[in-house]
Design a protein around this motif. Structure first.
Motif, short mmCIF file in Angstrom:
data_model
loop_
_atom_site.label_atom_id
_atom_site.label_comp_id
_atom_site.label_asym_id
_atom_site.label_seq_id
_atom_site.Cartn_x
_atom_site.Cartn_y
_atom_site.Cartn_z
N ARG A 134 0.78 -1.23 -0.16
CA ARG A 134 0.00 -0.04 -0.12
C ARG A 134 0.91 1.26 -0.07
N ILE A 137 2.31 1.69 -3.62
CA ILE A 137 1.16 1.92 -4.47
C ILE A 137 0.73 3.60 -4.26
N ASN A 197 -5.61 -9.80 -3.91
CA ASN A 197 -6.13 -8.57 -4.08
C ASN A 197 -7.38 -7.91 -3.22
N ARG A 198 -8.23 -8.72 -3.17
CA ARG A 198 -9.25 -8.52 -2.01
C ARG A 198 -8.80 -8.32 -0.73
N LEU A 200 -5.59 -6.85 -0.28
CA LEU A 200 -4.75 -5.64 -0.38
C LEU A 200 -5.75 -4.53 -0.31
N TYR A 201 -6.94 -4.66 -1.13
CA TYR A 201 -8.12 -3.38 -1.02
C TYR A 201 -8.87 -3.17 0.11
N GLY A 202 -8.67 -3.97 1.26
CA GLY A 202 -9.38 -4.23 2.30
C GLY A 202 -10.67 -4.76 2.35
N PHE A 203 -10.87 -5.44 1.43
CA PHE A 203 -12.35 -6.31 1.43
C PHE A 203 -12.29 -7.69 2.16
#
Length: 233
Positions: A134, A137, A197-198, A200-203
């Protein structure tokens, strides 16, 4: 042989073109203290980068947390960029050996790749790794050097090791003979693109069982594309 010859040795001291002084306990202790101080600086910087981000982290604050003079910090690291590189190197240093050990085993190729992918997904999905990704990015557009430093660390090493392994399996006739680097890149992209990815994006949050299931799914897809012999598993 002269003590000034390039290959001369005496009491374990290697001389290259000039007479070398033998090691001493005092010099060894200084080297050990320097190494310990450097490791302490990197540890402080790692926590600061993760907690505050790259831009908000300052060399002055790191020196203050470390204690002592600012000169001690600057003697080890001449810039924040150099310190960030050291942090990435330290974080990544434990992993290439582990991944390489997985890839040199003589087990079934599907088993090897599944273990590799599970280890890879687990590694890139732990909280510390997610924090660094993060950070990269968030700063990549403004400070591209951060992304370069990060990518040239563990990700590049993983890709190189996997490319070598895939190439050897293609040579052995176990995988379809194509560009090994492309095949390795596809496998790594599959590892990154789903469950990770889920996270990484906090989902989502990390779960070991789901990482293992994801690794199996990834290898199934990879073998469907590249297996050179009928895959009945």
């Amino acid at each position: 042989m002269s003590a000034f010859d390039p290959g001369w040795e005496s009491d374990g001291v290697r001389v290259r073109g000039a007479l070398a002084e033998p090691s001493s306990p005092a010099r060894d202790q200084r080297a050990q203290r320097d190494a310990e101080r450097r490791a302490a600086i990197v540890a402080i910087a790692k926590d600061s980068f993760l907690d505050k981000g790259y831009e908000a982290t300052t060399m002055s604050e790191i020196a203050k947390t470390l204690g002592g003079s600012k000169g001690t910090l600057w003697n080890h690291f001449s810039s924040k960029e150099e310190l960030l590189r050291a942090v990435f190197d330290t974080v990544a240093s434990a992993f290439p050996g582990c991944m390489a050990t997985i890839l040199v085993t003589q087990r079934d190729i599907r088993e090897v790749l599944t273990r590799f992918c599970e280890t890879f997904i687990t590694r890139i999905s732990d909280p510390q790794a997610i924090g660094f990704q993060r950070l990269v990015i968030a700063q990549a557009d403004r400070i591209p050097e951060i992304a370069r430093i990060f990518f040239n660390g563990a990700p590049a090493l993983d890709r190189a090791m996997l490319t070598d392994f895939v190439g050897r399996q293609m040579t052995a006739g176990l995988l379809r003979s194509e560009a090994p680097a492309h095949a390795a890149g596809m496998l790594l992209d599959l590892c990154v693109g789903g469950y990770h990815n889920r996270i990484l994006y906090g989902f989502d949050t990390f779960d070991a069982d789901r990482a293992a299931s994801e690794a199996t799914r990834v290898v199934d897809q990879f073998m469907h594309c590249y297996c050179a012999i009928p895959d009945v598993s």
